[in-house]
Design an enzyme around this catalytic site. Structure first.
Site, short mmCIF file in Angstrom:
data_model
loop_
_atom_site.label_atom_id
_atom_site.label_comp_id
_atom_site.label_asym_id
_atom_site.label_seq_id
_atom_site.Cartn_x
_atom_site.Cartn_y
_atom_site.Cartn_z
N CYS A 12 -3.68 25.88 27.23
CA CYS A 12 -2.67 25.47 26.25
C CYS A 12 -3.14 24.34 25.34
O CYS A 12 -2.36 23.86 24.51
CB CYS A 12 -1.39 25.05 26.97
SG CYS A 12 -0.68 26.35 28.00
N LYS A 61 8.69 21.87 32.33
CA LYS A 61 8.03 23.17 32.55
C LYS A 61 7.11 23.03 33.75
O LYS A 61 6.16 22.26 33.74
CB LYS A 61 7.24 23.57 31.29
CG LYS A 61 6.54 24.91 31.44
CD LYS A 61 5.81 25.28 30.15
CE LYS A 61 5.09 26.61 30.26
NZ LYS A 61 4.38 26.96 29.01
N GLU A 87 10.37 13.37 32.18
CA GLU A 87 9.81 14.21 31.12
C GLU A 87 10.85 14.51 30.04
O GLU A 87 10.55 14.44 28.84
CB GLU A 87 9.29 15.53 31.72
CG GLU A 87 8.09 15.39 32.63
CD GLU A 87 6.78 15.25 31.87
OE1 GLU A 87 6.80 15.14 30.63
OE2 GLU A 87 5.72 15.25 32.53
N LYS A 132 12.09 25.27 32.72
CA LYS A 132 11.42 26.54 32.93
C LYS A 132 10.55 26.45 34.18
O LYS A 132 9.78 25.50 34.30
CB LYS A 132 10.55 26.87 31.71
CG LYS A 132 9.78 28.18 31.82
CD LYS A 132 8.87 28.40 30.63
CE LYS A 132 8.12 29.72 30.76
NZ LYS A 132 7.17 29.95 29.65
N SER A 180 9.54 35.70 33.30
CA SER A 180 9.10 37.07 33.53
C SER A 180 9.11 37.47 35.00
O SER A 180 9.52 38.58 35.35
CB SER A 180 7.70 37.27 32.94
OG SER A 180 6.77 36.37 33.53
#
Length: 304
Positions: free
Chosen positions: A110, A175, A213, A228, A254
Site C-alpha cells: 500500500c 483498518k 487511530e 474494517k 469480502s
C-alpha cells in the site's frame, strides 16, 4: 418495537473496474461479484441507484503496475475514467473512490518501498496526487485505505489548496490486518508479493488503539471514519460510535461475504436470513453506513 431498521440508504456498493469494453469477469471467490469495464460499470451503477442505494465505492485494476504506482494518479486512469462516465450518467449517485496504492504497485503493498521497507512520507505524496486526480474526475468522496500516518491531513491540504474544499474524506481509520481480506485481493489483484501488511495495518488484538487511530484521523480532517472489517469488530464499531461525533462507516468485507455465500451454496445456511442478520448487527453496533457486497441483494429483499 424493533430498535434497529435497515434500509437501502444504509448501503454503499463496492465495484471493481478494469480496462477494456464489454468486460464482466466473475470473481471466483466472491459469487455474484465481477470485475467490469467502464461501460458495464455504468450499467451496474444504474441498477444500484434504481434500488435506492445512494453510493458506490470504486476500486481500479490498471493496465500497468510499477514500483511507484504511477497509474494511481493518471488523469486517464481506470478509476478516473469510470468516475467521469458514471457521474455523467448518474449525477445524483454518490461516488466514493478508494485511495490506496496496492492495486497499482508491482509489489502489491500500500506504499512506496525504500530499502525493503514501506516509506511512509514518500507514500503520502503519491496518495495526495491520487486523491486529487479522483476529485478532478468528479468523485464526491475520497477514501484513503492505506493506513499511512498523516495521510488524511496531507490529502485534505492538497484538496483544499486545489479548490476541492467540498470533497469529503472517508477515512479507513481503524483498518485491521485481517485474514478476512483474502477474496478481495483476488478481485483487486492486490496481494502483496512479499511479506504482509502488519507493519501498517492494525493488530486484531488491539481495541484501544482503534480509538487513537480514529482520533488522529478526525484531528487531521476526516469527515467520516471507517472500521474494517465489520463482523469480527462490532465492539470497535460500537466504541467509535460512542466516542466520536462523526458518521461511522463499517466495511462488511469480502471474507465475511464469501463465507456466507459458500455455506449457502452447500445448503448449510439460509443466505438471505444470515445476510440480513449480519447487516442488522453491523448497524445495531453503531454503523451509519455499511459497505457491503450484499447491498444489491439486501436492497431488493428490503424493497420486496
Amino acid at each position: 418495537m424493533r430498535e434497529t431498521t435497515l434500509t437501502p440508504q444504509d448501503f454503499i456498493y463496492p465495484m471493481f473496474v478494469v480496462p477494456g469494453k464489454g468486460v464482466k469477469n466473475p470473481i471466483s471467490s466472491m459469487p455474484d461479484c465481477f470485475q467490469e469495464s467502464v461501460d458495464n460499470a455504468v450499467k451496474t451503477a444504474k441498477e444500484v441507484f434504481s434500488l435506492g442505494i445512494p453510493a458506490i465505492i470504486l476500486f481500479g485494476i490498471p493496465e500497468n503496475k510499477d514500483e511507484k504506482a504511477t497509474s494511481a494518479y493518471d488523469e486517464n486512469g481506470i478509476v478516473q475514467t469510470a468516475v467521469k462516465a458514471i457521474k455523467d450518467a448518474l449525477p445524483d449517485l454518490v461516488i466514493i473512490t478508494d485511495v490506496c496504492l496496492c492495486e497499482y504497485t508491482s509489489h502489491g503493498h500500500c506504499g512506496i518501498i525504500k530499502n525493503g521497507k514501506i516509506d511512509n512520507d514518500s507514500t503520502l505524496e503519491v496518495l495526495a496526487l491520487e486523491a486529487l486526480s479522483h476529485a478532478r474526475a468528479g468523485a464526491d468522496i475520497v477514501a484513503p485505505s492505506d493506513m499511512m500516518d498523516g495521510r488524511v491531513g496531507k490529502i485534505r491540504k492538497v484538496l483544499d489548496d486545489e479548490g476541492f474544499t467540498d470533497v469529503v474524506i472517508l477515512s479507513y481509520a481503524a483498518k485491521y490486518a485481517s485474514a478476512f481480506y483474502g477474496p478481495f485481493r483476488e478481485a483487486a489483484q492486490s496481494a502483496p508479493a512479499f511479506g504482509d501488511r502488519r507493519s501498517y495495518q492494525m493488530d486484531p488484538a488491539n481495541r484501544r488503539e482503534a480509538l487513537r487511530e480514529v482520533a488522529l484521523d478526525i484531528e487531521e480532517g476526516a469527515d467520516i471514519v471507517m472500521v474494517k472489517p465489520a463482523l469480527a469488530y462490532l465492539d470497535i464499531i460500537s466504541d467509535v460510535k460512542k466516542s466520536f461525533h462523526v458518521p461511522v462507516a463499517a466495511y462488511n468485507v469480502s471474507g465475511e461475504y464469501s463465507m456466507v455465500k459458500a455455506a449457502a451454496q452447500l445448503g448449510w445456511l439460509n443466505e438471505e436470513a444470515v445476510m440480513m442478520e449480519i447487516l442488522t448487527s453491523i448497524k445495531r453496533a453503531g454503523a451509519d453506513l455499511i459497505l457491503t457486497y450484499f447491498a444489491k441483494k439486501a436492497a431488493k429483499l428490503l424493497k420486496s
